[in-house]
Design a protein around this motif. Sequence first.
Motif, mmCIF file in Angstrom:
data_model
loop_
_atom_site.group_PDB
_atom_site.id
_atom_site.type_symbol
_atom_site.label_atom_id
_atom_site.label_comp_id
_atom_site.label_asym_id
_atom_site.label_seq_id
_atom_site.Cartn_x
_atom_site.Cartn_y
_atom_site.Cartn_z
ATOM 1 N N ALA A 91 16.940 -8.616 25.675
ATOM 2 C CA ALA A 91 16.829 -7.161 25.821
ATOM 3 C C ALA A 91 15.372 -6.724 25.781
ATOM 4 N N LEU A 92 14.588 -7.320 24.891
ATOM 5 C CA LEU A 92 13.159 -6.998 24.827
ATOM 6 C C LEU A 92 12.449 -7.407 26.111
ATOM 7 N N GLY A 93 12.822 -8.578 26.623
ATOM 8 C CA GLY A 93 12.175 -9.074 27.826
ATOM 9 C C GLY A 93 12.406 -8.187 29.044
ATOM 10 N N LYS A 94 13.531 -7.505 29.079
ATOM 11 C CA LYS A 94 13.855 -6.632 30.214
ATOM 12 C C LYS A 94 13.323 -5.217 30.051
ATOM 13 N N ALA A 95 12.842 -4.873 28.861
ATOM 14 C CA ALA A 95 12.512 -3.476 28.566
ATOM 15 C C ALA A 95 11.142 -3.038 29.067
ATOM 16 N N ARG A 102 10.931 -0.537 24.404
ATOM 17 C CA ARG A 102 11.238 -1.816 23.767
ATOM 18 C C ARG A 102 12.022 -1.609 22.471
ATOM 19 N N LEU A 103 11.615 -0.607 21.692
ATOM 20 C CA LEU A 103 12.331 -0.328 20.451
ATOM 21 C C LEU A 103 13.755 0.141 20.743
ATOM 22 N N ALA A 104 13.900 1.001 21.734
ATOM 23 C CA ALA A 104 15.238 1.471 22.117
ATOM 24 C C ALA A 104 16.104 0.307 22.589
ATOM 25 N N ALA A 105 15.503 -0.621 23.333
ATOM 26 C CA ALA A 105 16.254 -1.774 23.831
ATOM 27 C C ALA A 105 16.664 -2.697 22.688
ATOM 28 N N LEU A 106 15.762 -2.892 21.728
ATOM 29 C CA LEU A 106 16.074 -3.760 20.595
ATOM 30 C C LEU A 106 17.219 -3.185 19.772
ATOM 31 N N VAL A 107 17.177 -1.883 19.511
ATOM 32 C CA VAL A 107 18.250 -1.233 18.754
ATOM 33 C C VAL A 107 19.541 -1.222 19.567
ATOM 34 N N GLY A 108 19.423 -0.914 20.842
ATOM 35 C CA GLY A 108 20.609 -0.845 21.688
ATOM 36 C C GLY A 108 21.313 -2.180 21.846
ATOM 37 N N ALA A 151 9.700 -8.872 14.721
ATOM 38 C CA ALA A 151 9.635 -8.187 16.014
ATOM 39 C C ALA A 151 9.815 -6.684 15.842
ATOM 40 N N LEU A 152 10.755 -6.296 14.996
ATOM 41 C CA LEU A 152 11.001 -4.869 14.748
ATOM 42 C C LEU A 152 9.815 -4.224 14.033
ATOM 43 N N THR A 153 9.259 -4.913 13.061
ATOM 44 C CA THR A 153 8.108 -4.375 12.328
ATOM 45 C C THR A 153 6.919 -4.175 13.261
ATOM 46 N N HIS A 200 26.076 3.676 18.495
ATOM 47 C CA HIS A 200 24.793 3.622 19.204
ATOM 48 C C HIS A 200 24.118 4.993 19.200
ATOM 49 N N ASP A 201 24.894 6.040 19.412
ATOM 50 C CA ASP A 201 24.333 7.397 19.357
ATOM 51 C C ASP A 201 23.732 7.690 17.980
ATOM 52 N N ALA A 202 24.414 7.240 16.922
ATOM 53 C CA ALA A 202 23.890 7.437 15.564
ATOM 54 C C ALA A 202 22.569 6.697 15.387
ATOM 55 N N ALA A 203 22.485 5.486 15.947
ATOM 56 C CA ALA A 203 21.243 4.716 15.861
ATOM 57 C C ALA A 203 20.120 5.410 16.621
ATOM 58 N N LYS A 204 20.438 6.004 17.773
ATOM 59 C CA LYS A 204 19.415 6.729 18.537
ATOM 60 C C LYS A 204 18.961 7.982 17.791
ATOM 61 N N THR A 205 19.886 8.627 17.082
ATOM 62 C CA THR A 205 19.520 9.775 16.255
ATOM 63 C C THR A 205 18.539 9.353 15.162
ATOM 64 N N MET A 206 18.775 8.185 14.579
ATOM 65 C CA MET A 206 17.859 7.655 13.568
ATOM 66 C C MET A 206 16.462 7.438 14.157
ATOM 67 N N LEU A 207 16.381 6.879 15.358
ATOM 68 C CA LEU A 207 15.079 6.671 15.993
ATOM 69 C C LEU A 207 14.378 7.997 16.243
#
Length: 220
Positions: A91-95, A102-108, A151-153, A200-207
């Motif tokens: 997912a990171l490689g495609k982002a 990249r962060l959105a792709a990693l979480v998604g 990677a996330l940090t 996933h929507d909740a995770a995007k709200t967190m971001l």
Amino acid sequence: MKNDAATAARPAEGERRGRKASKETRRLQLIEATIDSLARRGYSETTMADVADGAGLSRGIVNFHFESKEKLLVATLQHMAEEYSAHWRGALGKAGPEPAARLAALVGADFDRAICNRRKLTAWCAFWGEARSRPTYQALCGASDEAYHEALTALCAEMIEAGGYALDARQTAIAIEATLEGLWLRLMLRGGDITREKAHDAAKTMLTAFFPRHFARKAG
């Protein structure tokens, strides 16, 4: 004579490749059947016989490939950890290069159907429940978790620098990981109360809460 020897060698090489492929196929069948059994029966109730029956193979085949239940479970956990790692790295490689993407792709990636389904979430929870008393499980999960955390940090640090956010990268990464783990747990325990899409929507709200200058703008 040389040509005849080479021709004679080819089928033997093909047979060896076939046997190797067959061995790998059998191992994967047994690992998938183990995941099924963990999801249905739990850790302690899963037996080698259950796995053999689930894979449609003889019990002797299970013993031949794995020798014991513990070796089968270790192989299953390793397979799941490698699959998860390959998934988020892909997912990171495609982002692309942009940190927010990249962060959105990693979480998604945590909410992709291939990874985030009740069968695999239940199997993960079965292993997590045993990890404290089993150093091998801790080592397997720990190595995978550490790579993800780093990677996330690093992504959080890029976001903080780019947006001038008053955040600590490592603490922010820990908070994001804890939220994702909590959403996985809720998906497993609460069933129809929450869907993958809602999680996933909740995770995007967190971001958005952490990095509003990057994600709120995109949400609008």
